[in-house]
Design a protein around this motif. Sequence first.
Motif, PDB file in Angstrom:
ATOM      1  N   SER A   2      15.213  20.020  48.467  1.00  0.00           N
ATOM      2  CA  SER A   2      16.418  20.792  48.132  1.00  0.00           C
ATOM      3  C   SER A   2      16.393  22.199  48.713  1.00  0.00           C
ATOM      4  CB  SER A   2      16.587  20.868  46.610  1.00  0.00           C
ATOM      5  OG  SER A   2      15.553  21.639  46.031  1.00  0.00           O
ATOM      6  N   THR A   3      15.228  22.679  49.129  1.00  0.00           N
ATOM      7  CA  THR A   3      15.144  24.012  49.735  1.00  0.00           C
ATOM      8  C   THR A   3      14.819  23.942  51.226  1.00  0.00           C
ATOM      9  OG1 THR A   3      12.854  24.150  48.912  1.00  0.00           O
ATOM     10  CG2 THR A   3      14.562  25.261  47.627  1.00  0.00           C
ATOM     11  N   ARG A  16      20.652  21.753  48.230  1.00  0.00           N
ATOM     12  CA  ARG A  16      20.332  22.408  49.502  1.00  0.00           C
ATOM     13  C   ARG A  16      21.568  23.078  50.098  1.00  0.00           C
ATOM     14  NH1 ARG A  16      18.219  18.842  54.476  1.00  0.00           N
ATOM     15  NH2 ARG A  16      16.639  18.271  52.933  1.00  0.00           N
TER      16      ARG A  16
END
Length: 311
Positions: free
Chosen positions: A52-53, A142
């Motif tokens: 997600s990052t 993200r």
Amino acid sequence: MNDQDSQRRVVIIGGGFAGLFAARVLRRAPVQVTLIDRRPHHLFQPLLYQCSTGILSEGKIAVPLRDLLRKQKNADFVLAEVTGIDTEGRRVLATRPLGDQLEFGYDYLIVAAGVQQSYFGHDEFAQWAPGMKTIEHALVVRRRVFGAFELADTAVDPAERSRWLTFALVGAGPTGVELAGQIREVATKTLRDEYRHIKPEDARVLLFDGGDAPLAPFGPELSAKAARTLSKLGVEQHMHSIVTDINATGLSVRAQDGKVTRHEAGTVLWTAGVAAPPLAAAIAAATGAKQDRAGRIVVGDDCTIPDHPEI
């Protein structure tokens, strides 16, 4: 299992850790294994926060279940969503992706369907605060995280810029702690020199939880260490805080003294709470099993459902 179990049928619902490991344990057993999941891949959930990052791509944490089972001759994978079971006929009822109905007979049934995100009765929060349980969730997170920096960079109004540079996370369990720390690292390291009009390192990360410390279930020593690490990274911890409202521009939080405070935040992420999926209620109805407050099925010491040793 013994020789009498030859040709017995084992159906496994769910291709997560429990379901996949159950299938592998049975690789030399004289049984036919059918693993059913509504998604074609096994997901390594503990690394969702890195996906997600942007640290990892989705392909790094999701592996096709067919690929994982390809060498296991007594196992087959079926892409379908289980909707219920017939305990008298010992059948699993499922739906194919296009809606066709399927049935799978079983002699033994292993239910490993996992859990879903819980908003504690406030499902309306979901549109503003995505959870973190699936690849789809991670990709949404993200887009929102990196999109927030882009919107901050083009914002003319200082208040709007500040709002886009504020990230609020609800829930200080493992996912919330990991994601909060990772967002701060993205802001202070990954994106530090990427923008002309903002300083990404100015991004605020707020972590809210109704308990008294992050990672509280892990014990005081690990909890204290997590709190120190988060503080060092610059994560602002708001414990004893209950979220009362979330919308497009932030969230409202009630403190232990009852005072409600509004926090402007361009990105709100939900990392708190789990509940059993709807399938649990269907299985409980079919077996007469009890469910706890989160909808999970109450089982015996050997994980079987009372009066149903085959499940």
